[in-house]
Design a protein around this motif. Structure first.
Motif, PDB file in Angstrom:
ATOM      1  N   LEU A   1       4.061  -5.088  12.488  1.00 49.43           N
ATOM      2  CA  LEU A   1       3.815  -5.044  11.049  1.00 49.43           C
ATOM      3  C   LEU A   1       5.062  -5.448  10.292  1.00 49.43           C
ATOM      4  CD1 LEU A   1       1.817  -1.841  10.206  1.00 49.43           C
ATOM      5  CD2 LEU A   1       1.128  -4.202   9.949  1.00 49.43           C
ATOM      6  N   ARG A   2       6.200  -4.901  10.724  1.00 47.23           N
ATOM      7  CA  ARG A   2       7.423  -5.225  10.013  1.00 47.23           C
ATOM      8  C   ARG A   2       7.761  -6.701  10.174  1.00 47.23           C
ATOM      9  NH1 ARG A   2      10.857  -0.083  11.597  1.00 47.23           N
ATOM     10  NH2 ARG A   2       8.906   0.402  12.678  1.00 47.23           N
ATOM     11  N   ALA A   3       7.420  -7.233  11.320  1.00 46.86           N
ATOM     12  CA  ALA A   3       7.647  -8.671  11.500  1.00 46.86           C
ATOM     13  C   ALA A   3       6.792  -9.467  10.520  1.00 46.86           C
ATOM     14  CB  ALA A   3       7.315  -9.077  12.930  1.00 46.86           C
ATOM     15  N   ILE A   4       5.539  -9.000  10.326  1.00 45.28           N
ATOM     16  CA  ILE A   4       4.648  -9.699   9.407  1.00 45.28           C
ATOM     17  C   ILE A   4       5.195  -9.620   7.987  1.00 45.28           C
ATOM     18  CG2 ILE A   4       2.356  -9.663   8.389  1.00 45.28           C
ATOM     19  CD1 ILE A   4       1.355  -8.589  11.072  1.00 45.28           C
ATOM     20  N   ARG A   5       5.680  -8.436   7.636  1.00 41.44           N
ATOM     21  CA  ARG A   5       6.226  -8.275   6.292  1.00 41.44           C
ATOM     22  C   ARG A   5       7.409  -9.211   6.098  1.00 41.44           C
ATOM     23  NH1 ARG A   5       9.222  -3.035   5.864  1.00 41.44           N
ATOM     24  NH2 ARG A   5      10.651  -4.351   7.028  1.00 41.44           N
ATOM     25  N   GLY A   6       8.224  -9.309   7.127  1.00 44.34           N
ATOM     26  CA  GLY A   6       9.403 -10.156   7.019  1.00 44.34           C
ATOM     27  C   GLY A   6       9.037 -11.618   6.840  1.00 44.34           C
ATOM     28  N   ASN A   7       8.174 -12.113   7.656  1.00 41.03           N
ATOM     29  CA  ASN A   7       7.756 -13.509   7.533  1.00 41.03           C
ATOM     30  C   ASN A   7       6.455 -13.688   8.295  1.00 41.03           C
ATOM     31  OD1 ASN A   7       7.356 -16.262   7.663  1.00 41.03           O
ATOM     32  ND2 ASN A   7       9.551 -16.683   7.617  1.00 41.03           N
TER      33      ASN A   7
ATOM     34  N   LEU B   1      12.354  -3.834   0.797  1.00 42.18           N
ATOM     35  CA  LEU B   1      11.395  -2.797   1.168  1.00 42.18           C
ATOM     36  C   LEU B   1      11.848  -1.985   2.368  1.00 42.18           C
ATOM     37  CD1 LEU B   1       7.978  -4.577   0.761  1.00 42.18           C
ATOM     38  CD2 LEU B   1       8.853  -2.699  -0.571  1.00 42.18           C
ATOM     39  N   SER B   2      12.639  -2.583   3.238  1.00 40.96           N
ATOM     40  CA  SER B   2      12.921  -1.904   4.494  1.00 40.96           C
ATOM     41  C   SER B   2      14.043  -0.883   4.326  1.00 40.96           C
ATOM     42  CB  SER B   2      13.306  -2.935   5.546  1.00 40.96           C
ATOM     43  OG  SER B   2      14.281  -3.789   5.017  1.00 40.96           O
ATOM     44  N   ARG B   3      14.029   0.069   5.179  1.00 42.40           N
ATOM     45  CA  ARG B   3      14.982   1.152   5.119  1.00 42.40           C
ATOM     46  C   ARG B   3      15.017   1.783   6.500  1.00 42.40           C
ATOM     47  NH1 ARG B   3      15.688   2.436  -0.236  1.00 42.40           N
ATOM     48  NH2 ARG B   3      13.811   1.274  -0.540  1.00 42.40           N
ATOM     49  N   PRO B   4      16.160   2.287   6.923  1.00 36.45           N
ATOM     50  CA  PRO B   4      16.174   2.904   8.251  1.00 36.45           C
ATOM     51  C   PRO B   4      15.405   4.219   8.230  1.00 36.45           C
ATOM     52  CG  PRO B   4      18.255   3.249   7.134  1.00 36.45           C
ATOM     53  CD  PRO B   4      17.470   2.338   6.263  1.00 36.45           C
ATOM     54  N   PRO B   5      14.827   4.610   9.354  1.00 35.49           N
ATOM     55  CA  PRO B   5      14.095   5.873   9.387  1.00 35.49           C
ATOM     56  C   PRO B   5      15.035   7.056   9.198  1.00 35.49           C
ATOM     57  CG  PRO B   5      14.281   4.947  11.585  1.00 35.49           C
ATOM     58  CD  PRO B   5      14.792   3.908  10.644  1.00 35.49           C
ATOM     59  N   LEU B   6      14.472   8.158   8.734  1.00 36.72           N
ATOM     60  CA  LEU B   6      15.270   9.369   8.547  1.00 36.72           C
ATOM     61  C   LEU B   6      15.702   9.923   9.897  1.00 36.72           C
ATOM     62  CD1 LEU B   6      13.559  11.555   5.835  1.00 36.72           C
ATOM     63  CD2 LEU B   6      15.565  10.133   5.641  1.00 36.72           C
ATOM     64  N   PRO B   7      16.889  10.495   9.971  1.00 41.91           N
ATOM     65  CA  PRO B   7      17.247  11.212  11.198  1.00 41.91           C
ATOM     66  C   PRO B   7      16.385  12.457  11.358  1.00 41.91           C
ATOM     67  CG  PRO B   7      18.949  11.438   9.519  1.00 41.91           C
ATOM     68  CD  PRO B   7      17.977  10.433   9.007  1.00 41.91           C
TER      69      PRO B   7
ATOM     70  N   THR C   1      10.590   2.942  -0.531  1.00 48.82           N
ATOM     71  CA  THR C   1       9.560   2.518   0.411  1.00 48.82           C
ATOM     72  C   THR C   1      10.126   2.368   1.808  1.00 48.82           C
ATOM     73  OG1 THR C   1      10.083   0.283  -0.253  1.00 48.82           O
ATOM     74  CG2 THR C   1       8.153   1.272  -1.256  1.00 48.82           C
ATOM     75  N   GLY C   2       9.251   2.389   2.757  1.00 48.79           N
ATOM     76  CA  GLY C   2       9.626   1.941   4.082  1.00 48.79           C
ATOM     77  C   GLY C   2      10.297   2.950   4.986  1.00 48.79           C
ATOM     78  N   TYR C   3      10.307   4.238   4.648  1.00 53.59           N
ATOM     79  CA  TYR C   3      10.778   5.196   5.649  1.00 53.59           C
ATOM     80  C   TYR C   3       9.894   6.447   5.694  1.00 53.59           C
ATOM     81  CZ  TYR C   3      13.205   7.726   1.868  1.00 53.59           C
ATOM     82  OH  TYR C   3      13.499   8.421   0.733  1.00 53.59           O
ATOM     83  N   LEU C   4       8.643   6.305   5.242  1.00 48.92           N
ATOM     84  CA  LEU C   4       7.602   7.327   5.334  1.00 48.92           C
ATOM     85  C   LEU C   4       7.792   8.513   4.398  1.00 48.92           C
ATOM     86  CD1 LEU C   4       6.305   7.996   8.914  1.00 48.92           C
ATOM     87  CD2 LEU C   4       5.261   6.735   7.061  1.00 48.92           C
TER      88      LEU C   4
ATOM     89  N   GLY D   1       5.242  -0.554   2.154  1.00 45.84           N
ATOM     90  CA  GLY D   1       6.555  -0.504   2.776  1.00 45.84           C
ATOM     91  C   GLY D   1       6.582  -1.158   4.146  1.00 45.84           C
ATOM     92  N   TYR D   2       5.473  -1.095   4.857  1.00 40.28           N
ATOM     93  CA  TYR D   2       5.485  -1.640   6.212  1.00 40.28           C
ATOM     94  C   TYR D   2       4.787  -2.983   6.320  1.00 40.28           C
ATOM     95  CZ  TYR D   2       7.650   2.597   7.698  1.00 40.28           C
ATOM     96  OH  TYR D   2       8.549   3.615   7.837  1.00 40.28           O
ATOM     97  N   ALA D   3       3.736  -3.195   5.505  1.00 38.17           N
ATOM     98  CA  ALA D   3       3.056  -4.479   5.606  1.00 38.17           C
ATOM     99  C   ALA D   3       3.383  -5.392   4.434  1.00 38.17           C
ATOM    100  CB  ALA D   3       1.545  -4.277   5.703  1.00 38.17           C
ATOM    101  N   GLY D   4       4.047  -4.871   3.404  1.00 38.79           N
ATOM    102  CA  GLY D   4       4.484  -5.709   2.304  1.00 38.79           C
ATOM    103  C   GLY D   4       3.389  -6.174   1.366  1.00 38.79           C
ATOM    104  N   ILE D   5       2.293  -5.403   1.276  1.00 38.92           N
ATOM    105  CA  ILE D   5       1.200  -5.786   0.381  1.00 38.92           C
ATOM    106  C   ILE D   5       1.285  -4.957  -0.887  1.00 38.92           C
ATOM    107  CG2 ILE D   5      -1.296  -5.778   0.075  1.00 38.92           C
ATOM    108  CD1 ILE D   5      -1.482  -6.124   3.117  1.00 38.92           C
ATOM    109  N   VAL D   6       1.424  -5.624  -2.031  1.00 38.32           N
ATOM    110  CA  VAL D   6       1.474  -4.896  -3.293  1.00 38.32           C
ATOM    111  C   VAL D   6       0.048  -4.600  -3.728  1.00 38.32           C
ATOM    112  CG1 VAL D   6       2.304  -4.905  -5.639  1.00 38.32           C
ATOM    113  CG2 VAL D   6       3.552  -6.151  -3.899  1.00 38.32           C
ATOM    114  N   SER D   7      -0.275  -3.319  -3.830  1.00 37.67           N
ATOM    115  CA  SER D   7      -1.635  -2.930  -4.204  1.00 37.67           C
ATOM    116  C   SER D   7      -1.613  -2.207  -5.539  1.00 37.67           C
ATOM    117  CB  SER D   7      -2.236  -2.018  -3.137  1.00 37.67           C
ATOM    118  OG  SER D   7      -3.366  -1.352  -3.647  1.00 37.67           O
ATOM    119  N   LEU D   8      -2.503  -2.613  -6.416  1.00 38.66           N
ATOM    120  CA  LEU D   8      -2.635  -1.910  -7.699  1.00 38.66           C
ATOM    121  C   LEU D   8      -3.934  -1.116  -7.735  1.00 38.66           C
ATOM    122  CD1 LEU D   8      -1.601  -3.917 -10.863  1.00 38.66           C
ATOM    123  CD2 LEU D   8      -0.831  -1.697 -10.100  1.00 38.66           C
TER     124      LEU D   8
END
Lengths: 347, 285
Positions: free
Chosen positions: A212-218, A26-32, A280-283, A75-82
Motif C-alpha cells: 500500500l505504501r508503495a502504491i501511495r508513493g508511486n 503523509l508518511s511517518r514512522p510508527p510509534l514505538p 497521518t500515517g502512523y495509526l 495515510g497509507y493509500a494516499g486517497i483524499v476522501s471527502l
C-alpha cells in the motif's frame, strides 16, 4: 510556490501516480511500543480520572476509531476522501434500524453494521480507482450525498429528518447493561477501538501494508513491481469502510439515537481535520486528533455555543498555513518516546 | 418547454457561479472548495445594498462583482497564494476552513434566516414568446450570463492577458523567464474568478435562495460543473452547467420524490465513464 513541486503536483493527474507532494507529507514512522502502551494506559486511566465525563470519552473513542479508519485510506493509500461519513452513517443506520426492529444484541448488530458499511465501501471503491484527486473528491463526496439523500427519502425506515428514535440495546455480552453515564459505553467502544487498532497494526505491518505504501508513493512504479494496485486499493478501502461502519454503529448503539447528521458533510470534514491534527500515517494520529478536536470543541462551544464552527475553520486555515507536519510533530513531541523531526521538513 | 427554459436559466446561472472555479481549478490547479463563499458574499452585497442603502438593483450587480473581486484579491494575496504548490489535501482542508469561517461570520453578522431579494418591477412578471411562458428575470439572467460567457471566452483566447495566463499555467518558470509577472497574473485571475462568483451569487440570490449555508449547499453543484465539464475550456463547463441545470429542474419537476438523487447519481456515472470530465482533452492536467 516553487516550480518543481507545482509541476509534480500537476502531473499527478496525467499518469496514475499520485506521488509528489502528498505522499511526501503523509508518511511517518510508527510509534514505538512504549508510546503505544502509554496511550492505552492513558485511555483506560482517563475513565478513572474523570468518570463523570465518560460520555465525552466515549465520543472520543468512537471518533478516534472513525479517524483511524480514514487514516488507512489517506495515510497509507494516499486517497483524499471527502465522504468518509458515508460509511460511518451506513453503519449507524444499520445498527440503529436493527435495534429498533427488535434485534437489540449489541455485538451481532455491530458486526452487521460493519459488514454493511464494508459492502458499500467495496462497491464504491471501484469508483475511486480512476481519475485525478478532484474526481476522487467528487466521487467520495457524491457517494456520501447519495446515501444522505436515501436516508432522507426512506423516512419510514430511517426516521428521515426527525432521526431514528428508540434504539434500545440489550446488555453487552448479556452482562453489562448500558447506563446513563456512559460507563459501559466507554469500555465497549474502547474495546472495539482496541481490537480495530490491533487489526490495523497487523495489516499495515504485513506485506500488504508495505505494498500500500508503495502504491501511495508511486502508483505506476508499484504496478511495475507487480503489485496489483487496484486490488490493494479495493481491499484497504473496504477494510476502512468496515471500521468506519463499526464506529458509526458504536455511535448509534451508545447514544441510542441516529439522525441524518451522521451522514453530513460536516462529519467527513471534521474527521479529516481530526486526522490531520493528529498526523497521518502512523495509526494513532486519528486517536490523538480526536482527543484534541473533542476537547477543543467542548471548550469552545462552552464559550460560544453557536459560533464554535468559526474557530474550527480558523484552526484548519492556520493548520494548513503553518504546515500540517510541523503542527502534528509538535503535538507528537508531547508524547513520551516520540522522536521529533524524523521526516524531512515539508517546506 | 417552460421547464426547459427554467432549466437553461438555472444552468446559465450555475455556469456563472462555477466558471470562476473552472479558472482557479482548471488553470491554476487549485481545489478551492470555498468558491461558494465568494458567491454568497456577492449575494449578501446585493441584499445589503438594495435593502439597507437603497441602491438600484442594476447598479448592484457590478458592485457585487467588484466587492467580491476585491475580497478575492485580498485573500489571494494574503492566504491563497501560499497554497498553489501544496498538495490537494492541504488545499481541501484550507478551503473547508474558509467555508466554515464564512458561514459562521455571515450568521453572526446577518443572522441565519433566508434573505429576501426585492426585484425591480420591470424584472418581474412573465412574457410569452412563441407560446413559451418565460419569466422576465430568468431571461435577464440568461442574457447577462451569455454576455459574460462570451466575454470570458474572448478574454481567455484572444487577449494578451489570456495568453499570459495560459503561459503561466503551462510552465510558470519559463513564463517568469519571459518577463510575465506570474503571481500578478494569478492574482488577477483569482480576483476575476471570485468576482464572477459574486456576480452569480447576486444574480442567483432570488432564484437559488440565499442563507449562510449557501457555500455548502451549492458546493457540490459547482464541483460537478467543473469536474464534469473538464477544466481545460470554457465551453465544457458551460455545457455541463446547462445539462446539470436542465436535468435538475426536470428531475425536481417530474420526479420530486427523488430530489437531488438524480444529480449525484448522474455525476458519479459521468465521472465513471469519463474520469477527467466530458469535454476535456485526452490528458487532463
Amino acid at each position: 510556490m516553487s516550480a518543481p513541486s507545482r509541476a509534480a503536483d500537476q502531473s499527478s493527474g496525467a499518469i496514475p501516480a499520485d506521488g509528489g507532494v502528498l505522499a511526501h507529507t503523509l508518511s511517518r514512522p510508527p510509534l514505538p511500543l512504549a508510546a503505544e502502551i502509554a496511550i492505552w494506559i492513558v485511555a483506560v486511566g482517563a475513565f478513572f480520572v474523570v468518570p463523570d465525563r465518560a460520555l465525552l470519552l466515549n465520543e472520543i473513542a468512537i471518533l478516534g476509531l472513525f479517524a483511524m479508519s480514514l487514516d488507512l485510506v489517506l495515510g497509507y493509500a494516499g486517497i483524499v476522501s471527502l465522504g468518509h461519513a458515508a460509511f460511518f452513517g451506513a453503519g449507524a443506520y444499520v445498527a440503529g434500524m436493527l435495534a429498533v426492529n427488535g434485534y437489540a444484541t449489541p455485538l451481532p448488530g455491530l458486526l452487521a453494521a460493519g459488514l454493511a458499511a464494508a459492502l458499500i465501501g467495496f462497491l464504491s471503491s471501484f469508483l475511486i480507482l480512476r481519475g485525478s484527486d478532484l474526481t476522487r473528491l467528487m466521487i467520495t463526496l457524491g457517494v456520501a450525498l447519495i446515501l444522505l439523500e436515501i436516508a432522507n427519502r426512506f423516512d419510514d425506515w430511517t426516521g428521515g429528518a426527525d432521526g431514528l428514535y428508540g434504539v434500545a440495546m440489550d446488555p453487552v455480552l448479556g452482562l453489562f447493561e448500558f447506563d446513563l453515564y456512559g460507563h459501559t459505553a466507554y469500555f465497549y467502544s474502547l474495546s472495539v477501538l482496541f481490537l480495530c487498532v490491533l487489526v490495523a497494526r497487523l495489516v499495515i505491518a504485513s506485506p500488504f501494508g508495505l505494498s500500500l505504501r508503495a502504491i501511495r508513493g508511486n502508483r505506476l512504479r508499484a504496478a511495475h513491481l507487480g503489485i496489483g494496485t487496484s486490488r490493494h486499493l479495493v481491499a484497504v478501502y473496504t477494510l476502512s469502510a468496515f471500521m468506519a461502519g463499526l464506529a458509526g454503529a458504536l455511535n448509534a448503539q451508545t447514544t441510542q439515537f441516529v439522525s441524518l447528521e451522521v451522514l453530513d458533510f460536516h462529519r467527513s470534514a471534521d474527521v479529516l481535520l481530526m486526522l490531520v491534527l493528529g498526523g497521518t500515517g502512523y495509526l494513532y494520529g486519528g486517536l490523538i486528533g480526536a482527543v484534541v478536536f473533542k476537547v477543543l470543541q467542548t471548550l469552545i462551544s462552552d464559550l460560544t455555543p453557536q459560533y464554535w464552527q468559526f474557530w474550527i475553520g480558523l484552526l484548519l486555515v492556520v493548520l494548513v498555513l503553518v504546515g500540517r507536519d510541523r503542527m502534528s510533530e509538535r503535538l507528537g513531541a508531547l508524547l513520551p518516546g516520540r522522536r521529533r523531526g524524523v521526516e524531512g521538513d515539508p517546506a | 418547454m417552460t421547464i426547459i427554459f427554467d432549466g437553461i436559466a438555472y444552468g446559465m446561472l450555475l455556469f456563472i457561479l462555477a466558471c470562476g472555479l473552472a479558472l482557479t481549478l482548471g488553470l491554476m490547479n487549485f481545489i478551492n472548495l470555498a468558491h461558494g463563499a465568494f458567491a454568497m458574499a456577492g449575494g449578501y452585497v446585493l441584499v445589503v445594498l438594495t435593502q439597507r442603502a437603497g441602491v438600484p438593483f442594476l447598479a448592484c450587480l457590478p458592485l457585487a462583482f467588484l466587492v467580491t473581486a476585491l475580497i478575492g484579491a485580498l485573500l489571494e494575496r494574503t492566504l491563497y497564494q501560499h497554497l498553489y504548490g501544496r498538495s490537494h489535501l492541504d488545499q481541501v482542508l484550507f478551503s473547508v476552513g474558509i467555508i466554515f469561517m464564512a458561514i459562521t461570520a455571515v450568521q453572526y453578522v446577518m443572522g441565519s434566516s433566508q434573505q429576501i431579494v426585492r426585484l425591480p418591477d420591470w424584472l418581474q412578471g412573465r412574457v410569452e414568446i412563441a407560446g413559451i411562458g418565460m419569466g422576465v428575470y430568468r431571461l435577464f439572467t440568461i442574457a447577462i450570463c451569455a454576455v459574460v460567457a462570451i466575454a470570458l471566452q474572448v478574454g481567455l483566447v484572444r487577449t494578451r492577458f489570456g495568453s499570459q495566463l495560459r503561459a503561466a499555467v503551462d510552465d510558470p518558470t519559463v513564463a517568469r523567464g519571459l518577463g510575465i509577472n506570474v503571481s500578478l497574473v494569478f492574482a488577477v485571475t483569482f480576483a476575476v474568478g471570485s468576482g464572477l462568483a459574486g456576480l452569480g451569487g447576486a444574480l442567483g440570490a432570488e432564484l437559488l435562495g440565499l442563507d449562510p449555508v449557501f457555500p455548502l449547499r451549492y458546493m457540490i453543484y459547482f464541483l460537478v460543473v467543473v469536474a464534469v465539464g473538464g477544466t481545460t475550456t470554457i465551453t465544457g463547463p458551460l455545457l455541463a452547467a446547462l445539462i446539470l441545470g436542465i436535468a435538475d429542474v426536470l428531475g425536481k419537476y417530474y420526479v420530486p420524490q427523488l430530489g437531488a438523487f438524480i444529480i449525484y447519481t448522474l455525476m458519479v456515472l459521468i465521472l465513471l465513464w469519463r474520469p477527467n470530465g466530458l469535454f476535456s482533452r485526452a490528458v487532463a492536467r
